[in-house]
Design an enzyme around this catalytic site. Sequence first.
Site, PDB file in Angstrom:
ATOM      1  N   ASP A  86       0.879  -1.156   0.000  1.00 50.03           N
ATOM      2  CA  ASP A  86       0.000   0.000   0.000  1.00 50.03           C
ATOM      3  C   ASP A  86       0.928   1.220   0.000  1.00 50.03           C
ATOM      4  O   ASP A  86       2.114   1.105   0.331  1.00 50.03           O
ATOM      5  CB  ASP A  86      -0.893  -0.034   1.252  1.00 50.03           C
ATOM      6  N   ASP A 137       0.094   5.095   1.092  1.00 52.46           N
ATOM      7  CA  ASP A 137      -0.029   6.022   2.216  1.00 52.46           C
ATOM      8  C   ASP A 137      -0.022   5.271   3.552  1.00 52.46           C
ATOM      9  O   ASP A 137      -0.828   4.376   3.764  1.00 52.46           O
ATOM     10  CB  ASP A 137      -1.311   6.842   2.089  1.00 52.46           C
ATOM     11  N   THR A 192      -2.637   0.995  -4.493  1.00 48.86           N
ATOM     12  CA  THR A 192      -3.186   2.016  -3.614  1.00 48.86           C
ATOM     13  C   THR A 192      -4.556   2.526  -4.047  1.00 48.86           C
ATOM     14  O   THR A 192      -4.820   2.660  -5.241  1.00 48.86           O
ATOM     15  CB  THR A 192      -2.179   3.200  -3.499  1.00 48.86           C
ATOM     16  N   ARG A 207     -11.153  -1.024  -6.262  1.00 47.91           N
ATOM     17  CA  ARG A 207     -10.871  -0.420  -4.961  1.00 47.91           C
ATOM     18  C   ARG A 207     -10.712  -1.510  -3.896  1.00 47.91           C
ATOM     19  O   ARG A 207     -11.574  -2.354  -3.717  1.00 47.91           O
ATOM     20  CB  ARG A 207     -11.990   0.548  -4.570  1.00 47.91           C
ATOM     21  N   LYS A 208      -9.569  -1.458  -3.188  1.00 45.99           N
ATOM     22  CA  LYS A 208      -9.402  -2.395  -2.079  1.00 45.99           C
ATOM     23  C   LYS A 208     -10.518  -2.130  -1.067  1.00 45.99           C
ATOM     24  O   LYS A 208     -10.840  -0.980  -0.852  1.00 45.99           O
ATOM     25  CB  LYS A 208      -8.016  -2.205  -1.426  1.00 45.99           C
TER      26      LYS A 208
END
Length: 176
Positions: free
Chosen positions: A8, A10, A54, A104-105
Amino acid sequence: MKNAVFLDRDGVINEVLSERVKFVNKPEELYFLQGVPEAIKKLNAFFDYIFVVTNQGGVGLGFMKESQLQKIHEYMIEQLKKEGATIHEAVYCPHKPKSGCACRKPHNKLIVDLGKKYNIDLSKSYMVGDTDTDIIAGKKAGTKGVFLGKSDPIADAVFPDLITAVDWILQDAKTR
């Protein structure tokens, strides 16, 4: 087949919600967390690929253009390269949170797509993240999950940051 570590961005690679920066919307707002270049360099020595995966809902919400996000990723990859650390590709979901997209995760599309593109054995690979959505996405794709933070009940391992997680990842990968 190849192996990989999916990171990931951030909170794993760079600061977010810190005193210096709330969100990264420009390259100059990207500050590496302590030990990140060294950690990625160590991972490069064992793994075939290191990727960034991300969610970047700020694009869909209008806080930045997709071209700005791409400049941030180019800058991140370039700065890491100067430290001898290689990110092979950075992929992202630009959609708004709760948009229902497949990329989207906690969905695993970004990871699975990279796996197909680079011929990766996901069962011999790792997803490293600082939220449940990261770990869930990795698990759905078939990777082991490494959580950075205090605790996560579904992660295979938990560490405070990437540099402390690396030795466990390398040791675990050698036994698989």
